[in-house]
Write an enzyme that holds these catalytic residues in place. Sequence first.
Site: not given
Length: 378
Positions: A217, A312, A343
């Site tokens: 991320s 995601d 995610h």
Amino acid sequence: MRGDSIYVRFDDAMRKVVSAERLNTTWPQLEKQMGKFVGTGEWRQMREEGVVVCFTEVWFERAALRFLVAFDGEGRVNTLRWLHLRSEPVAFDSARLEERPLVVKSGLLQMPGTITLPQGESNLPVVVLLHGSGPQDRDGTLGPNKIYRDMAWGLAEEGIAVIRYDKRTRVYGNNCVPLGGKLTPEVEVVEDALSAVRLAKTLPEADTSRIFVVGHSLGAMLAPLVAFRCGSLAGIALLAPGARQLEDMAEEQLRYVASLGDEMTEEEIQRQLQLLLSAAPKEYWEYLRRYNPVTTAAALEIPILVMQGERDYQVTMRDFSLWQKGLAGKSAVAFKSYPLLNHFFMKGEGKITPAEYFRPARVDGSVIKDLSVWIKSH
């Protein structure tokens, strides 16, 4: 939760220890601790020695609990409990793996961490894990799940040493910035990542020519900058890397959640967006507006792996496409997407909701395997 409606079903022993007033305050206290209520699972039932036990999972924004009610032979409640859920961890084989503490030092700050590695082996490739947004711990704890611990244990099983550490914002909170400075991604992530890479090169078990950074991320977005600053990494793997401005992606996430039936007005969406942006100083967002992760990665001459869960909603397949476009033609770049993963690279089905993150799960084994194969091939 209406405490009086439950209280009337209590047996005499329960009434002596739990009052209706106490029951009425339970739900507000839970939401204060765990965050806003998200949803529940299906009720299940089991019977043991004349006692009927009913239970379900209850998901809040920051945690998942199991609500358990037991009835005696006369149908009266004799047990009422809230239990923390635990995911089934990746098996840690102490005969094959070892873990030991370490400290990532950046200036005067010290971030406690862990190295995981196969027992008795040397000349190992080493991975430094970079966290996503927020004051995360070294395990990437999310409700009952521990995402980065899953990755560390799984990669160590494949013969790869892994360093993970508590984020400075978790260890020091508002005191994580040197006196007179401002919090930026450079301070929050990049400085400590560079310190962790330097530490990796001192490990007696390490092949110092094979140090990798694996970011998730926000950590994935900043990994190209870490590689650029470091200049000696063997490669970087980017798990769910955003390709657009973080604040634009945050607004998109809020609109997605609103589309699930949360009935948020445009005013409420903007209010929550401003609340999120106010969690960091303006310098933080200005830094990210100047930084382009895709063009930074395109200037690198090292192997890059981009991995994306197709379910995601925080970093989407739109970002994955932008990475493919921006890194097109570079022979040392590989891409991999996973239709059923979210995610956090945990498996699910159907349209994803925030509650899915708080169901006990673990990082999918195919991600661990693909990542380990890529690392060992470079």
